[in-house]
Write an enzyme that holds these catalytic residues in place. Structure first.
Site, short mmCIF file in Angstrom:
data_model
loop_
_atom_site.label_atom_id
_atom_site.label_comp_id
_atom_site.label_asym_id
_atom_site.label_seq_id
_atom_site.Cartn_x
_atom_site.Cartn_y
_atom_site.Cartn_z
N LYS A 1 1.86 2.30 -5.24
CA LYS A 1 2.71 1.88 -6.35
C LYS A 1 2.26 2.46 -7.69
O LYS A 1 3.06 2.63 -8.60
CB LYS A 1 2.79 0.35 -6.38
N ASP B 1 0.81 -1.23 0.00
CA ASP B 1 0.00 0.00 0.00
C ASP B 1 0.84 1.27 0.00
O ASP B 1 0.43 2.30 0.54
CB ASP B 1 -0.97 0.00 1.19
N GLN C 1 1.85 -6.37 -3.61
CA GLN C 1 2.39 -6.53 -2.24
C GLN C 1 3.73 -5.80 -2.10
O GLN C 1 3.87 -4.73 -2.68
CB GLN C 1 2.51 -8.01 -1.86
N GLY D 1 -4.54 -4.29 -3.63
CA GLY D 1 -5.55 -3.25 -3.68
C GLY D 1 -4.88 -1.96 -4.08
O GLY D 1 -4.03 -1.46 -3.36
N GLY E 1 0.28 14.21 -2.77
CA GLY E 1 -1.18 14.15 -2.76
C GLY E 1 -1.63 12.95 -3.57
O GLY E 1 -0.83 12.36 -4.30
N ASN F 1 -5.43 -10.18 -4.03
CA ASN F 1 -5.14 -9.69 -2.67
C ASN F 1 -4.64 -8.25 -2.73
O ASN F 1 -4.70 -7.52 -1.75
CB ASN F 1 -4.10 -10.59 -1.97
P1 GDP Z 1 -0.70 0.18 -3.60
O1 GDP Z 1 -1.23 -1.03 -2.93
O2 GDP Z 1 0.76 0.34 -3.48
O3 GDP Z 1 -1.17 0.31 -5.02
O4 GDP Z 1 -1.31 1.43 -2.82
P2 GDP Z 1 -2.83 1.64 -2.30
O5 GDP Z 1 -3.64 2.11 -3.45
O6 GDP Z 1 -3.31 0.47 -1.55
O7 GDP Z 1 -2.62 2.77 -1.23
C1 GDP Z 1 -2.05 3.99 -1.55
C2 GDP Z 1 -3.06 5.12 -1.28
O8 GDP Z 1 -2.35 6.33 -1.15
C3 GDP Z 1 -4.07 5.35 -2.39
O9 GDP Z 1 -5.30 5.70 -1.80
C4 GDP Z 1 -3.49 6.51 -3.17
O10 GDP Z 1 -4.48 7.30 -3.83
C5 GDP Z 1 -2.84 7.30 -2.08
N1 GDP Z 1 -1.66 8.08 -2.47
C6 GDP Z 1 -0.67 7.73 -3.33
N2 GDP Z 1 0.31 8.66 -3.34
C7 GDP Z 1 -0.06 9.62 -2.45
C8 GDP Z 1 0.53 10.83 -1.98
O11 GDP Z 1 1.62 11.21 -2.38
N3 GDP Z 1 -0.17 11.55 -1.04
C9 GDP Z 1 -1.38 11.14 -0.57
N4 GDP Z 1 -1.98 11.88 0.35
N5 GDP Z 1 -1.95 10.00 -0.97
C10 GDP Z 1 -1.32 9.25 -1.90
P1 IMO Z 2 -0.89 -4.22 -2.26
O1 IMO Z 2 -0.53 -4.72 -3.63
C1 IMO Z 2 -0.95 -4.86 2.05
C2 IMO Z 2 -1.12 -9.01 3.47
C3 IMO Z 2 -2.41 -9.45 4.16
C4 IMO Z 2 -1.83 -10.49 5.11
C5 IMO Z 2 -0.74 -11.15 4.29
C6 IMO Z 2 -1.16 -12.44 3.63
O2 IMO Z 2 -2.16 -3.47 -2.20
O3 IMO Z 2 0.25 -3.51 -1.63
P2 IMO Z 2 -2.71 -13.02 1.55
O4 IMO Z 2 -4.17 -12.78 1.31
O5 IMO Z 2 -1.82 -12.39 0.51
O6 IMO Z 2 -2.38 -14.45 1.76
O7 IMO Z 2 -2.39 -12.27 2.96
O8 IMO Z 2 -0.36 -10.20 3.31
N1 IMO Z 2 -1.33 -8.43 2.13
C7 IMO Z 2 -1.24 -7.12 1.85
N2 IMO Z 2 -1.03 -6.05 2.66
N3 IMO Z 2 -1.06 -4.66 0.72
C8 IMO Z 2 -1.24 -5.70 -0.11
O9 IMO Z 2 -1.21 -5.59 -1.46
C9 IMO Z 2 -1.38 -7.01 0.44
N4 IMO Z 2 -1.57 -8.24 -0.06
C10 IMO Z 2 -1.52 -9.11 0.96
O10 IMO Z 2 -3.00 -8.38 4.83
O11 IMO Z 2 -1.21 -9.86 6.21
MG MG Z 3 -2.81 -1.62 -1.76
#
Ligand code: GDP
Ligand code: IMO
Ligand code: MG
Length: 428
Positions: A16, A13, A223, A40, A414, A38
């Site tokens: 990326k 998270d 991940q 998001g 942002g 898995n």
């Molecule tokens: P991923 O799993 O690496 O694709 O990241 P996620 O989407 O799960 O979580 C990243 C969150 O941070 C998303 O809601 C993005 O819109 C937000 N985001 C990404 N870059 C920035 C940033 O520079 N500032 C802020 N405030 N939010 C960001």
């Molecule tokens: P993105 O791509 C954060 C975590 C789960 C759990 C462990 C194993 O959005 O960064 P699984 O369902 O993969 O067997 O769960 O890994 N996990 C993540 N945590 N971001 C993710 O993906 C994750 N994908 C799996 O919360 O702890």
């Molecule tokens: Mg994510």
């Protein structure tokens, strides 16, 4: 003619999609090489917000060919749901290519994921419940179902029978659940076969040819390093290779093809699910990061555990992946803090560790040694050059860069696509 790998530098998270966006216009292919739904990814494009799970976020970049490679585990229902939802919003999804060697997540994998977690009780991993672990377990155990099996009903039936043979004993006798019927699973899968057929390709060959032609291929890791099955905080990890090496095995390109490795790192740290997390905060600072950073899971909606930046983890990530550039996201979230602690080393039973301790038990008990950096109060969301940042924000980035093992080439300020400061070209 670069092959570029993007990986999460922490526990996922990190945002990326930000790096993918930065390279928009210069990428010909975007490849998902590990994990499944898995993941998001929340990506904000103008006023539109997209939540993707199985598809790589690069699918939102016009003109790019998205690829789901062999290292991925595919829940086919989720695949079609996402494609339909994106198509309805005007995103061109017609070019998606899917490896025939990718494994399929079936109904029994989802069921086993949930029941085993429930059975683990206090020791549970906190998986996403999407069947990821059980699908990879079957792959390694050589009883998995691959995408190509859907085109041979006889083989498919044999394989599902083989897989369910043991699993039904387990489900019925150990977990007290009903047995899963072979026909049910086979019929479910066969229903998708004709829709899948046109997408299926020898994706390793397609990528090889693209690289030979001098096109740019972006490998988008799901991940993160600390969730990697080999290099993460095992057993509190996912079941795939989410580090840069996984891009080679998970797609079938040679490792010597990889030119750039971009690590995405948050200006602080978050984690979802169980496992060690030395800088985790349980006080109002943690609450501040969660609220300001909107740290709730895209996939499960769970509140994310939040903590300060951890430099030994960034150095570890830089080493394990061969990171050439970091993209630091969410610097804006730290605005308003008077002082910002950064973990520079750990202490375990009175002993200082400058790097992650070898023993997981030590890491579980590691206490962060902090250096405090001065904060800033100015709104930085409109900053577009490094010089636009207040002096303390600049100093924060430079201090972290010096500790983290690679240059910080871009800084997110942002959620929007354009809310980014670029310092160095990611491909150069
Ligand atoms: P991923 O799993 O690496 O694709 O990241 P996620 O989407 O799960 O979580 C990243 C969150 O941070 C998303 O809601 C993005 O819109 C937000 N985001 C990404 N870059 C920035 C940033 O520079 N500032 C802020 N405030 N939010 C960001
Ligand atoms: P993105 O791509 C954060 C975590 C789960 C759990 C462990 C194993 O959005 O960064 P699984 O369902 O993969 O067997 O769960 O890994 N996990 C993540 N945590 N971001 C993710 O993906 C994750 N994908 C799996 O919360 O702890
Ligand atoms: Mg994510």
């Amino acid at each position: 003619m670069p092959a570029v790998v993007i990986i999460g530098a922490q526990w996922g998270d990190e945002g990326k999609g930000k790096a993918t966006d930065l390279l928009a216009g210069r990428i010909d292919y975007v490849v998902k090489f590990n994990g499944g739904n898995n993941a998001g990814h929340t990506v904000v494009v103008g006023d539109e917000k997209y939540a993707l799970h199985l598809l790589p976020s690069g699918i939102l970049t016009e003109g790019v060919i998205p690829v789901i490679a062999n290292g991925v585990v595919v829940d086919i229902e989720v695949l079609f749901d996402e494609l339909t939802a994106l198509g309805a919003r005007g995103v061109d999804v017609s070019k998606l290519l899917l490896s025939g060697n990718a494994h399929v997540i079936t109904q029994y994998h989802r069921t086993i994921d949930k029941v085993t977690e429930r059975f683990l009780g206090k020791r549970q991993i906190g998986t996403t419940g999407r069947g990821i672990g059980p699908a990879y377990a079957d792959k390694i155990n050589r009883v998995g179902i691959r995408v190509q099996d859907l085109f041979d009903e006889k083989i498919l039936r044999q394989k599902v029978e083989g897989a369910l043979d043991q699993k039904n004993h387990l489900l019925v006798k150990v977990y007290n659940r009903r047995a899963i019927l072979v026909d049910e699973v086979v019929d479910d899968l066969l229903a998708y076969a004709e829709r899948l057929r046109p997408m299926v390709a020898d994706t390793a060959l397609v990528l090889h040819e693209a690289l030979e032609r001098g096109e740019t291929v972006l490998f988008e890791g799901g991940q993160a390093t600390m969730l990697d099955v080999d290099h993460g905080t095992y057993p509190f990890v996912t079941s795939s290779s989410s580090t840069a090496g996984g891009a080679a095995t998970g797609s079938g390109i040679g490792p010597n093809r990889i030119d750039r490795v971009i690590g995405i790192v948050k200006a602080y740290t978050t984690r979802v699910g169980a496992g060690p997390f030395p800088t985790e905060l349980f006080d109002e600072s943690g609450e501040f990061l969660r609220k300001t950073g909107f740290e709730f899971g895209t996939t499960t909606g769970r509140p994310r555990r939040c903590g300060w930046y951890d430099a030994p983890i960034a150095r570890y990530t830089a080493r394990i992946n061969g990171v050439t550039d970091f993209v630091m996201t969410k610097l804006d979230v730290l605005t308003g803090l008077e002082r910002i602690p950064v973990c520079v080393a750990y202490e375990v039973d009175g002993v200082r560790f400058d790097e992650i301790p070898v023993s997981q038990s030590d890491f579980h008990h590691a206490k962060p040694i902090y250096e405090e950096l001065p904060g800033w109060t100015e709104d930085i969301t409109g900053a577009r050059t490094f010089d636009d940042l207040p002096a303390n924000a600049q100093a924060y980035v430079l201090a972290i860069e010096a500790m983290s093992g690679a240059r910080i080439s871009a800084i997110g300020v942002g959620p929007g696509r354009d809310a980014i400061i670029q310092r160095h070209d990611l491909l150069d």
